[in-house]
Design an enzyme around this catalytic site. Structure first.
Site, PDB file in Angstrom:
ATOM      1  CB  CYS A 119      -0.955   0.006   1.186  1.00 53.92           C
ATOM      2  SG  CYS A 119      -1.906  -1.506   1.309  1.00 53.92           S
ATOM      3  CG  HIS A 162      -2.991   3.102   2.383  1.00 55.43           C
ATOM      4  ND1 HIS A 162      -3.561   2.803   1.160  1.00 55.43           N
ATOM      5  CD2 HIS A 162      -3.164   1.999   3.159  1.00 55.43           C
ATOM      6  CE1 HIS A 162      -4.039   1.570   1.206  1.00 55.43           C
ATOM      7  NE2 HIS A 162      -3.821   1.071   2.411  1.00 55.43           N
ATOM      8  CG  ASN A 180      -6.932  -0.731   1.513  1.00 52.80           C
ATOM      9  OD1 ASN A 180      -6.186  -0.423   0.589  1.00 52.80           O
ATOM     10  ND2 ASN A 180      -6.488  -1.200   2.668  1.00 52.80           N
TER      11      ASN A 180
HETATM   12  O1  UT7 Z   1      -4.017  -1.436   3.610  1.00 53.34           O
HETATM   13  C1  UT7 Z   1      -3.307  -2.377   4.329  1.00 53.34           C
HETATM   14  C2  UT7 Z   1      -3.195  -2.006   5.738  1.00 53.34           C
HETATM   15  N1  UT7 Z   1      -4.314  -2.562   6.462  1.00 53.34           N
HETATM   16  C3  UT7 Z   1      -4.915  -1.836   7.391  1.00 53.34           C
HETATM   17  O2  UT7 Z   1      -4.569  -0.708   7.606  1.00 53.34           O
HETATM   18  C4  UT7 Z   1      -5.986  -2.506   8.227  1.00 53.34           C
HETATM   19  C5  UT7 Z   1      -5.913  -2.056   9.658  1.00 53.34           C
HETATM   20  N2  UT7 Z   1      -6.926  -2.668  10.478  1.00 53.34           N
HETATM   21  C6  UT7 Z   1      -8.215  -2.276  10.462  1.00 53.34           C
HETATM   22  O3  UT7 Z   1      -8.567  -1.369   9.730  1.00 53.34           O
HETATM   23  C7  UT7 Z   1      -9.161  -2.943  11.417  1.00 53.34           C
HETATM   24  O4  UT7 Z   1      -8.452  -3.715  12.350  1.00 53.34           O
HETATM   25  C8  UT7 Z   1     -10.220  -3.833  10.692  1.00 53.34           C
HETATM   26  C9  UT7 Z   1     -11.165  -2.961   9.881  1.00 53.34           C
HETATM   27  C10 UT7 Z   1      -9.526  -4.837   9.783  1.00 53.34           C
HETATM   28  C11 UT7 Z   1     -11.053  -4.598  11.726  1.00 53.34           C
HETATM   29  O5  UT7 Z   1     -11.680  -3.680  12.619  1.00 53.34           O
HETATM   30  P1  UT7 Z   1     -11.588  -3.903  14.197  1.00 53.34           P
HETATM   31  O6  UT7 Z   1     -12.304  -2.805  14.821  1.00 53.34           O
HETATM   32  O7  UT7 Z   1     -10.138  -4.095  14.531  1.00 53.34           O
HETATM   33  O8  UT7 Z   1     -12.422  -5.224  14.362  1.00 53.34           O
HETATM   34  P2  UT7 Z   1     -12.005  -6.580  15.117  1.00 53.34           P
HETATM   35  O9  UT7 Z   1     -11.122  -7.390  14.236  1.00 53.34           O
HETATM   36  O10 UT7 Z   1     -11.544  -6.250  16.498  1.00 53.34           O
HETATM   37  O11 UT7 Z   1     -13.414  -7.280  15.249  1.00 53.34           O
HETATM   38  C12 UT7 Z   1     -14.428  -6.778  16.135  1.00 53.34           C
HETATM   39  C13 UT7 Z   1     -15.643  -7.644  15.989  1.00 53.34           C
HETATM   40  C14 UT7 Z   1     -15.364  -9.147  16.089  1.00 53.34           C
HETATM   41  O12 UT7 Z   1     -16.480  -9.767  16.714  1.00 53.34           O
HETATM   42  P3  UT7 Z   1     -16.440 -10.150  18.266  1.00 53.34           P
HETATM   43  O13 UT7 Z   1     -15.283 -11.102  18.419  1.00 53.34           O
HETATM   44  O14 UT7 Z   1     -16.222  -8.855  19.005  1.00 53.34           O
HETATM   45  O15 UT7 Z   1     -17.767 -10.770  18.502  1.00 53.34           O
HETATM   46  C15 UT7 Z   1     -15.312  -9.585  14.646  1.00 53.34           C
HETATM   47  O16 UT7 Z   1     -15.639 -10.934  14.492  1.00 53.34           O
HETATM   48  O17 UT7 Z   1     -16.219  -7.437  14.697  1.00 53.34           O
HETATM   49  C16 UT7 Z   1     -16.380  -8.698  14.039  1.00 53.34           C
HETATM   50  N3  UT7 Z   1     -16.204  -8.499  12.620  1.00 53.34           N
HETATM   51  C17 UT7 Z   1     -17.205  -8.157  11.791  1.00 53.34           C
HETATM   52  N4  UT7 Z   1     -18.518  -7.958  12.013  1.00 53.34           N
HETATM   53  C18 UT7 Z   1     -19.274  -7.621  10.946  1.00 53.34           C
HETATM   54  C19 UT7 Z   1     -15.054  -8.583  11.898  1.00 53.34           C
HETATM   55  N5  UT7 Z   1     -15.296  -8.306  10.614  1.00 53.34           N
HETATM   56  C20 UT7 Z   1     -16.625  -8.052  10.523  1.00 53.34           C
HETATM   57  C21 UT7 Z   1     -17.465  -7.708   9.456  1.00 53.34           C
HETATM   58  N6  UT7 Z   1     -18.778  -7.499   9.713  1.00 53.34           N
HETATM   59  N7  UT7 Z   1     -17.014  -7.564   8.198  1.00 53.34           N
END
Ligand code: UT7
Length: 317
Positions: free
Chosen positions: A114, A242, A273
């Site tokens: 990225c 980004h 993204n």
């Molecule tokens: O470009 C490359 C560089 N990449 C990045 O910069 C990505 C950086 N990371 C992020 O942007 C975030 O970490 C994500 C968007 C990938 C994830 O967001 P988060 O707030 O860190 O979510 P999480 O992984 O902590 O998940 C929170 C909850 C979980 O459920 P429980 O365990 O709390 O019940 C996940 O299972 O959200 C759930 N979850 C979803 N729910 C609905 C994860 N993905 C989804 C989804 N829809 N798509």
């Protein structure tokens, strides 16, 4: 002939016509519009069908070249930042050059995921300063849909396809350089937290690790990028980071202390993204909409897989 610097003279971008909304994704995987908007900030993304990375790169480059005042015969360097080209050889840059009618350019692809566009822009600037090139096309192009597991909700909601391109030329005699010194680097000890590995790969990431790194480590580098260019953060007209997550963007904006008048790109809302394409895509749209005056300082800052980062202050064409 060496040059005192280089500048961006024109931009262009391309996105596939197919729009995939959050509701479209929610009809096939366990997700919903509210979660994606709240946690990431994306409302929709563009997904390519037949278009390849080289197709999208070519369309974006054609537009940039058409509004640059230069012709294919003037171009002596083509650099393409991409991490999603399926073909190893020929590289995307030579395919683009062939289709544009650029006959004998230096032509290379570069993969720093990225952050790729800022890396590639840095190499083109260096080549022009060193006298190894005079007029370059620098492109970020990605088809992330090819490496997305559409059944995995943790990644499928994040990415999109597209391309952005810049025509870069040597600054004329007595003219100020329009591309500031690149700041580039990486945190290779964390390299494994974002992967597109093996044959027929899927993108996988430890999202929270990337998130924490992006919101804590990067603002000082972005500030240093401005210092290298001799531009105070308070002088910036626009910030184009980004486009991974609105919460990451807002976190960096806050840590940089950017004022309300600074235009902050949030193209991910409509594009998702798009990895190496995200910065030139957002910059090209911003210039097309005349949101930033010509000559105004704009901070570009990319980050992602590797974990790599790179940025520079550019003068808006
Ligand atoms: O470009 C490359 C560089 N990449 C990045 O910069 C990505 C950086 N990371 C992020 O942007 C975030 O970490 C994500 C968007 C990938 C994830 O967001 P988060 O707030 O860190 O979510 P999480 O992984 O902590 O998940 C929170 C909850 C979980 O459920 P429980 O365990 O709390 O019940 C996940 O299972 O959200 C759930 N979850 C979803 N729910 C609905 C994860 N993905 C989804 C989804 N829809 N798509």
């Amino acid at each position: 002939m060496t040059a005192a610097g280089s500048r961006i003279v024109a931009l262009g971008h391309y996105q596939p016509s197919r729009i995939v909304t959050n509701d479209d994704l929610a009809s096939t995987i366990d997700t919903n519009d509210a979660w994606i908007k709240d946690r990431v900030g994306i409302a929709a993304r563009r997904v390519a069908d037949a278009e390849t990375v080289a197709d999208m790169a070519t369309y974006a480059a054609e537009k940039a070249l058409a509004s640059s005042g230069l012709s294919a015969a003037d171009i002596d360097l083509v650099a393409v930042a991409t991490c999603t080209s399926i073909d190893r050889c020929p590289n995307v840059a030579t395919r683009v050059a062939a289709r544009l009618g650029v006959t004998a350019p230096a032509a290379y692809d570069l993969n720093t995921a990225c952050s790729g566009f800022s890396y590639a822009l840095g190499t083109a600037d260096h080549a022009i300063r060193a006298g190894a090139a005079r007029n370059a096309i620098v492109i970020g192009a990605e088809k992330l849909s090819d490496v997305t597991d559409w059944t995995d909700r943790t990644t499928a909601v994040l990415f999109g396809d597209g391309a952005g391109a810049a025509v870069v030329t040597a600054a004329g005699e007595g003219e100020e350089a329009g591309i500031g010194p690149v700041l580039w680097g990486s945190a290779p000890d964390k390299g494994d937290v974002l992967r597109i590995e093996g044959w027929q790969p899927y993108i996988q990431q430890e999202g929270q690790v990337v998130f924490r790194w992006a919101t804590t480590a990067l603002a000082p580098f972005a500030r240093e990028t401005c210092a290298k260019a001799g531009v105070d953060v308070s002088e910036l007209a626009a910030f184009i980071p980004h486009q991974a997550n609105v919460r990451i963007i807002d976190g960096i904006v806050k840590r940089l202390g950017l004022g309300p008048d600074v235009v902050v790109a949030k193209d991910l809302v409509e594009s998702g993204n798009t990895s190496a394409a995200s910065i030139p895509l957002a910059l090209s749209k911003l210039v097309e909409r005349r949101e930033v005056p010509s000559g105004a300082p704009v901070l570009l800052f990319g980050f992602g897989g590797g974990l790599t980062y790179a940025g520079q202050v550019v003068r808006c064409p």
